[in-house]
Design a protein around this motif. Structure first.
Motif, short mmCIF file in Angstrom:
data_model
loop_
_atom_site.label_atom_id
_atom_site.label_comp_id
_atom_site.label_asym_id
_atom_site.label_seq_id
_atom_site.Cartn_x
_atom_site.Cartn_y
_atom_site.Cartn_z
N ARG A 57 2.15 1.83 -3.47
CA ARG A 57 1.12 2.40 -4.35
C ARG A 57 0.97 3.90 -4.14
N LEU A 58 1.05 4.32 -2.88
CA LEU A 58 0.97 5.75 -2.59
C LEU A 58 2.18 6.48 -3.18
N PRO A 73 0.82 -1.23 0.00
CA PRO A 73 0.00 0.00 0.00
C PRO A 73 0.84 1.27 0.00
#
Length: 350
Positions: A11-12, A8
């Motif tokens: 992805r950021l 995650p």
């Protein structure tokens, strides 16, 4: 923390770099186009992919016929690890602390043939360079693939054979500085640090894995590292008698070096430091204490420029210290392709 838990955050991070690239692609952020031909060398990953050997390869192509002629080529990098700021043109008074280890390496080797420069704001640095040196016709940008404030005339993307970008992930789950599809900006993709004898079947397999991330017409080339004979700190002369060595290196990826040294010599001890490591006199004293009678210390050219600065004149002459020069070599089928690519760009931008 496992790689899955970091996805995650990757992805950021990738989304942030996507927005930045989108702004440049839509010309909402300005990219400076210089009058001299600008060739950028970079990568998608954090760590060593052979950028400095690639810069040296390009320098040698430009200066082969430049004897006793005005300097027309400059290199420009951020100067990673230096303790200064702003634009600088290297001089004999500079050290790794003032310009960085890799620019210092380039300056020591090519100071009479090229201008070696550093500047974190590349567009501003190029303008200042051209004000001071209006005769410059080629500028080689080191580690500049993500530095989009300058639009190069030729954008070279390097990827390490042992750690290809297509098998990696954005930071922090992986080592990528941006998503894999950033490779579409490359005018050529060069797979570096290839093993000797890489066969055409494996080359085709690697090309097939890279191609989905590149433009359809982007050439994908292959190169390896070639190590020369060890050179003595004392007199800068090569030697051919080393057998057992104590290896010292501060590289982004030391594996190819270590494999070569293990094949060619015998490694008694291996001191591995972080990339761009700033050696202190205490570090050097500890290294010297590890040398038994009959031992020699072998290091890289990048580490040599930093370790050599710590020596007294007597130590330089007396201690058994050597470094390994290294150069980029294209595989036979790709050498002419790369030469034609570079020559075509230079011809268009004269």
């Amino acid at each position: 923390m496992s790689q899955r838990l970091l996805i995650p955050f990757s992805r950021l991070y990738a989304a942030i770099t996507d927005v930045r690239n989108w702004l440049y692609d839509r010309k909402l952020y300005e990219s400076y186009v210089a009058d001299p031909c600008v060739i950028a060398v970079g990568n998608l990953t954090v760590g060593g992919t052979g950028k400095t050997p690639m810069i040296e390869y390009l320098i040698k192509r430009h200066i082969n016929d430049r004897a006793n002629k005005p300097v027309e080529t400059a290199t420009l990098s951020r100067g990673y690890g230096r303790k200064t700021n702003g634009f600088r043109i290297a001089t004999d008074h500079d050290t790794a602390e003032t310009i960085g280890d890799e620019p210092l390496q380039l300056y020591r080797k090519f100071k009479h043939q090229v201008r070696v420069c550093v500047g974190e704001r590349r567009a501003d640095a190029i303008r200042k360079l051209l004000d001071l040196e209006p005769g410059i016709k080629q500028i080689l940008l080191d580690d500049a693939f993500q530095h989009r404030a300058v639009q190069p005339h030729l954008n070279l993307l390097l990827t390490d054979y042992t750690r290809p970008f297509y098998a990696d992930y954005p930071f922090p789950a992986g080592r990528l500085r941006e998503r894999r599809h950033g490779a579409r900006r490359a005018d050529a993709i060069i797979v570096t640090k290839c093993p000797d004898g890489l066969n055409t079947t494996e080359q085709a397999a690697i090309r097939a894995k890279i191609q989905p991330y590149a433009r359809p017409d982007t050439p994908i080339l292959f190169a390896r590292l070639h190590y020369g004979q060890p050179i003595a700190f004392a007199d800068q002369k090569p030697v051919d008698w080393l057998s057992e060595v104590i290896l010292v290196s501060g590289l982004g990826n030391a594996k190819p070096l270590e494999e070569y040294v293990q094949r060619t010599f015998s490694i008694k001890k291996n001191h591995r430091f972080a990339d761009h490591y700033a050696y202190t006199r205490a570090d050097f004293d500890q290294l010297i204490r590890s040398i038994a009678p009959g031992d020699v210390l072998l290091t890289t050219e990048k580490d040599w420029v930093k370790l050599d600065a710590l020596l007294t004149a007597d130590e330089r002459l007396r201690l058994p210290l050597y470094y390994l020069p290294v150069e980029m070599m294209f595989l036979p089928d790709d050498k002419a392709k790369f030469a034609a690519l570079v020559d075509n760009v230079l011809l268009k931008n004269r």
